[in-house]
Write a protein that holds these residues in place. Structure first.
Motif, PDB file in Angstrom:
ATOM      1  N   PRO A 187      54.794  57.432  37.460  1.00  0.00           N
ATOM      2  CA  PRO A 187      55.130  57.771  36.843  1.00  0.00           C
ATOM      3  C   PRO A 187      54.800  57.006  35.189  1.00  0.00           C
ATOM      4  O   PRO A 187      53.396  57.136  34.434  1.00  0.00           O
ATOM      5  N   ASN A 192      48.817  54.470  37.398  1.00  0.00           N
ATOM      6  CA  ASN A 192      50.174  55.433  36.749  1.00  0.00           C
ATOM      7  C   ASN A 192      49.197  56.765  35.910  1.00  0.00           C
ATOM      8  O   ASN A 192      48.647  57.193  35.552  1.00  0.00           O
ATOM      9  N   HIS A 242      51.579  59.425  34.521  1.00  0.00           N
ATOM     10  CA  HIS A 242      52.047  59.968  33.011  1.00  0.00           C
ATOM     11  C   HIS A 242      52.552  61.380  32.726  1.00  0.00           C
ATOM     12  O   HIS A 242      52.642  61.427  31.677  1.00  0.00           O
ATOM     13  N   GLY A 243      52.886  61.696  34.119  1.00  0.00           N
ATOM     14  CA  GLY A 243      52.951  63.067  34.392  1.00  0.00           C
ATOM     15  C   GLY A 243      52.266  63.765  34.075  1.00  0.00           C
ATOM     16  O   GLY A 243      52.619  65.632  34.393  1.00  0.00           O
ATOM     17  N   THR A 301      56.759  61.537  41.899  1.00  0.00           N
ATOM     18  CA  THR A 301      55.485  62.153  41.544  1.00  0.00           C
ATOM     19  C   THR A 301      55.294  63.305  42.747  1.00  0.00           C
ATOM     20  O   THR A 301      55.387  63.131  44.433  1.00  0.00           O
ATOM     21  N   ARG A 329      61.047  64.573  35.347  1.00  0.00           N
ATOM     22  CA  ARG A 329      61.165  64.088  36.193  1.00  0.00           C
ATOM     23  C   ARG A 329      62.306  65.051  36.921  1.00  0.00           C
ATOM     24  O   ARG A 329      63.352  66.011  36.756  1.00  0.00           O
TER      25      ARG A 329
END
Length: 212
Positions: free
Chosen positions: A94, A123, A125-126, A151, A208
């Motif tokens: 993330p 990355n 970042h969601g 992830t 998360r």
């Protein structure tokens, strides 16, 4: 913060330099012909193969000097086509600055370097769109496998995959789970044992599973 501006400026300079028309690169075969040596001899020396120790030191020195002079660099993609080994993996996470991910990444880096592997770091970042797109891009770069840190993925990635975190397993991936409930219980019991009764809980990002 000045950091994003510095990163942007550095990236701009890099893109300008890589946009220039590349000059013709010296091939290993051409380098061997220039040195009047066999391509296999040059390959052994440049790849630091065990058999290279049997080649005279003066010859090895000539090969390295010529490689530096002609700016010779191995064609790793050509090597991949013949061996199907790229010695690279992809790590998706993330955010590299997040403490949990950074700690795991340190161990990943140590293990890969020890085994002479390089890695791509992405990355997401969601962002679900990036989580879908990055595996496609990195597969095109011939990575041999994926390491996923917190992830989630919706479908198998087509090569060996290790998932670290509590997201559901997909396909035949290796899954390393963390017992967050047990960890929370231990932490709470420790505080209670110290006499605390009003205990606050600070959760992580909502995407998360550990924050649930």
């Amino acid at each position: 913060s000045a950091c994003p501006l510095l990163y942007s400026a550095a990236l701009g300079e890099l893109l300008k330099s890589t946009a220039k028309t590349p000059s013709a690169r010296m091939s290993q075969k051409a380098l061997a012909a220039h040195l009047q040596l066999s391509p296999s001899t040059v390959s052994l020396v440049l790849n630091n193969a065990p058999l290279a120790s049997a080649i005279p030191e003066q010859t090895r020195k000539r090969i390295f000097e010529a490689a530096r002079h002609f700016d010779y660099r191995p064609d790793h993609y050509a090597k991949y086509l013949s061996s199907r080994k790229s010695f690279t993996v992809a790590v998706l996470l993330p955010e590299i600055g997040e403490g949990f991910s950074a700690a795991i990444l340190g161990g990943v880096d140590e293990a890969l370097v020890r085994n002479k592997y390089a890695f791509f770091l992405a990355n997401h970042h969601g962002d679900p769109a990036l989580i879908r797109e990055f595996p496609r891009q990195l597969t095109q770069r011939a990575v041999e496998g994926f390491i996923l840190i917190n992830t989630p993925i919706a479908e198998p990635l087509g090569c060996p995959t290790v998932s670290i975190g509590n997201h559901p397993a997909v396909g035949e991936m290796v899954r390393i789970m963390l017992d967050n409930h047990r960890g929370g219980w231990i932490a709470a019991q420790h505080l209670i044992g110290l006499g605390h009764r009003e205990i606050a809980v600070i959760k992580g990002h909502p995407w998360r599973p550990a924050a649930e």
